[in-house]
Each structure stands twice: as C-alpha cells, then as structure tokens.
Design a protein around this motif. Structure first.
Motif, PDB file in Angstrom:
ATOM      1  N   VAL A  46       7.316 -23.845   8.075  1.00  0.00           N
ATOM      2  CA  VAL A  46       5.955 -23.326   7.933  1.00  0.00           C
ATOM      3  C   VAL A  46       5.970 -22.058   7.086  1.00  0.00           C
ATOM      4  O   VAL A  46       5.126 -21.890   6.192  1.00  0.00           O
ATOM      5  N   ASP A  47       6.917 -21.177   7.324  1.00  0.00           N
ATOM      6  CA  ASP A  47       7.024 -19.941   6.547  1.00  0.00           C
ATOM      7  C   ASP A  47       7.260 -20.235   5.070  1.00  0.00           C
ATOM      8  O   ASP A  47       6.637 -19.618   4.202  1.00  0.00           O
ATOM      9  N   LYS A  48       8.147 -21.189   4.775  1.00  0.00           N
ATOM     10  CA  LYS A  48       8.402 -21.557   3.379  1.00  0.00           C
ATOM     11  C   LYS A  48       7.145 -22.116   2.724  1.00  0.00           C
ATOM     12  O   LYS A  48       6.836 -21.797   1.585  1.00  0.00           O
ATOM     13  N   ALA A  52       4.995 -20.365  -0.408  1.00  0.00           N
ATOM     14  CA  ALA A  52       4.680 -21.096  -1.636  1.00  0.00           C
ATOM     15  C   ALA A  52       3.180 -21.053  -1.916  1.00  0.00           C
ATOM     16  O   ALA A  52       2.763 -20.901  -3.069  1.00  0.00           O
ATOM     17  N   LEU A  53       2.359 -21.147  -0.865  1.00  0.00           N
ATOM     18  CA  LEU A  53       0.911 -21.076  -1.053  1.00  0.00           C
ATOM     19  C   LEU A  53       0.481 -19.697  -1.527  1.00  0.00           C
ATOM     20  O   LEU A  53      -0.374 -19.570  -2.411  1.00  0.00           O
ATOM     21  N   VAL A  54       1.074 -18.657  -0.950  1.00  0.00           N
ATOM     22  CA  VAL A  54       0.734 -17.293  -1.353  1.00  0.00           C
ATOM     23  C   VAL A  54       1.094 -17.070  -2.817  1.00  0.00           C
ATOM     24  O   VAL A  54       0.311 -16.511  -3.586  1.00  0.00           O
ATOM     25  N   GLU A  55       2.290 -17.533  -3.213  1.00  0.00           N
ATOM     26  CA  GLU A  55       2.692 -17.396  -4.615  1.00  0.00           C
ATOM     27  C   GLU A  55       1.733 -18.136  -5.539  1.00  0.00           C
ATOM     28  O   GLU A  55       1.372 -17.634  -6.597  1.00  0.00           O
ATOM     29  N   GLU A  58      -1.518 -16.127  -5.737  1.00  0.00           N
ATOM     30  CA  GLU A  58      -1.332 -14.919  -6.534  1.00  0.00           C
ATOM     31  C   GLU A  58      -1.289 -15.252  -8.017  1.00  0.00           C
ATOM     32  O   GLU A  58      -1.862 -14.539  -8.836  1.00  0.00           O
ATOM     33  N   LEU A  59      -0.629 -16.327  -8.360  1.00  0.00           N
ATOM     34  CA  LEU A  59      -0.546 -16.750  -9.750  1.00  0.00           C
ATOM     35  C   LEU A  59      -1.919 -17.155 -10.280  1.00  0.00           C
ATOM     36  O   LEU A  59      -2.305 -16.773 -11.384  1.00  0.00           O
ATOM     37  N   GLU A  60      -2.676 -17.903  -9.486  1.00  0.00           N
ATOM     38  CA  GLU A  60      -4.022 -18.299  -9.902  1.00  0.00           C
ATOM     39  C   GLU A  60      -4.917 -17.085 -10.062  1.00  0.00           C
ATOM     40  O   GLU A  60      -5.704 -17.000 -11.008  1.00  0.00           O
ATOM     41  N   ASP A  61      -4.813 -16.131  -9.132  1.00  0.00           N
ATOM     42  CA  ASP A  61      -5.621 -14.920  -9.201  1.00  0.00           C
ATOM     43  C   ASP A  61      -5.256 -14.108 -10.435  1.00  0.00           C
ATOM     44  O   ASP A  61      -6.129 -13.574 -11.123  1.00  0.00           O
ATOM     45  N   PHE A  62      -3.975 -14.010 -10.740  1.00  0.00           N
ATOM     46  CA  PHE A  62      -3.530 -13.288 -11.923  1.00  0.00           C
ATOM     47  C   PHE A  62      -4.089 -13.936 -13.181  1.00  0.00           C
ATOM     48  O   PHE A  62      -4.564 -13.252 -14.089  1.00  0.00           O
ATOM     49  N   ASN A  63      -4.064 -15.250 -13.241  1.00  0.00           N
ATOM     50  CA  ASN A  63      -4.580 -15.950 -14.402  1.00  0.00           C
ATOM     51  C   ASN A  63      -6.083 -15.754 -14.558  1.00  0.00           C
ATOM     52  O   ASN A  63      -6.586 -15.709 -15.677  1.00  0.00           O
ATOM     53  N   LYS A  64      -6.808 -15.626 -13.481  1.00  0.00           N
ATOM     54  CA  LYS A  64      -8.257 -15.396 -13.543  1.00  0.00           C
ATOM     55  C   LYS A  64      -8.554 -13.994 -14.080  1.00  0.00           C
ATOM     56  O   LYS A  64      -9.519 -13.805 -14.808  1.00  0.00           O
TER      57      LYS A  64
END
Length: 69
Positions: A46-48, A52-55, A58-64
């Motif tokens: 679950v932690d893994k 992965a979801l958080v990463e 974060e990547l999608e937010d950075f791209n926006k």
C-alpha cells in the motif's frame, strides 16, 4: 482477520491466495505467512502504491504550472 488480509491482497494487488495458504505440495506457507507478516506485507504494498500516486500527482501538478519557459 488473516483471511481478510489475504483477500485484500488478492483483490487489490492481484496476488494468489494459494501463495499464502498451505497447498498439497507445500505445507509450510501458513507457518511462514503469519498474521503480522501478512499485515506488514500488505502495508508495504500500500505504501509503495501511495508513493507512486503522490509522484504522479506531483508530476502532473508541475506540468500544469509549467508556463513553457
């Protein structure tokens, strides 16, 4: 509770229930996969997944926010 954890592993992570229970050819699995080991293994998966979801978010937010500089 042990069966519930195994069912969650099967449902959420496509694990095989026979991997955690005794079979005709392997009688030692239930000895190894105690309740605590199952719970820790489930939490680790679950932690893994959550990391992965958080990463991904974060990547999608950075791209926006990227203005194309």
């Amino acid at each position: 509770m042990r069966k519930e954890i195994i069912q969650k592993l099967v449902d959420e992570f496509d694990e095989k229930a026979s991997s955690f229970n005794n079979t005709e050819t392997n009688k030692q699995r239930e000895k190894f996969w105690t309740y605590n080991r199952l719970l820790n293994y489930y939490r680790k998966l679950v932690d893994k997944r959550d990391e992965a979801l958080v990463e991904q978010f974060e990547l999608e937010d950075f791209n926006k926010r990227d203005a194309g500089f």
